[in-house]
Design an enzyme around this catalytic site. Sequence first.
Site: not given
Length: 349
Positions: A50, A83
């Site tokens: 992420s 992500d």
Amino acid sequence: MPLVSMRQLLDEAAKGGYGVGAFNVNDMEQIQAIMMAAKETKSPVIVQASRGARQFAEDLYLFRLIQAAAELNPDIPIAMHQDHGNSFETCKSAITLGYTSVMMDGSLKEDGKTPSSFEENVEVTRRVVDYAHERGVTVEGEIGVLGGVEDGHGAGGSGLDHITDPDQAVEFAERTGVDALAIAIGTSHGAYKFTKKPDGSVLKMDVLIAIHKRLPKTHLVMHGSSSVPKDLQDIVNKYGGNLKETWGVPVEEIQLGIRNGVRKVNVDTDNRLAITGAIRKVFAETPEKFDPRDYMKPAREAMKKVVAQRMVEFGQAGHAGDYSPIAIAEIAKGYKDGSLSTQPLVAAK
Ligand SMILES: [Zn+2]
């Protein structure tokens, strides 16, 4: 083996009728846990970071660790995925580093919190697709908005607030040309997904099935798909944790999704719980210990166990050796000459 195109991984998964777990990483031990599981179960795998992870670990540390994983595991196809990219720039920076796949989550505005309009989503995603495909990089888009918040990303609220509309999903896929599409069917990020065991009234599997019928070539992605098993919650709580009772997405529901076009399944919370439980146990039982290896090793082992189990459950186990990786430059040619096009969207009768 060099990092592999996520598109290739997912195309192979579609041929084989299985799903591929996409596991989040922030540090070396998590990457090692995934690779140990992939090796043990002979699984192709998606490793994802992420924006929060890239910030926490620093881009270069994290990316070099992934490269090491690929070098040390030449028999395992690994795709490296961004992500929840929040902007064109985030995706571009991942591509520049060498990620083989990016998610452009245009369902939210750049702040990662406010739902965007459909047109805004189409526009930014199309821009990322153009840039990424030219470089052989896979793109995942998102239509509808997932519930919950993770790593500061998310609109919050229940997963039922913005269920994907199948007509919009089709139009979105057509106008953006994404390889993979995250859809909102009632799942949420984080540990607190459901306050009771979810059934047909919370998980809209019929929406998923309807979308797959109309988008047979676009790989569907399930986010927020940790199962949040009770035994992992219990370990955390037994050793001093304070988790409220909660339910995740049952593995059977994910398997039903996999039978209906889901090829990428995002799992993070279960691994976080496994790690935290293992560390808490060492702290509680042997408070005299202070060598980080004394708790990082069991933590890594606990995560490996969860990942290996998911790999078997999703069906990717045993498929690592099914195919040879296609060079990213060849993938780029495939996008250019149209052979990797996901259009036409609807299967010929
Ligand atoms: Zn997600």
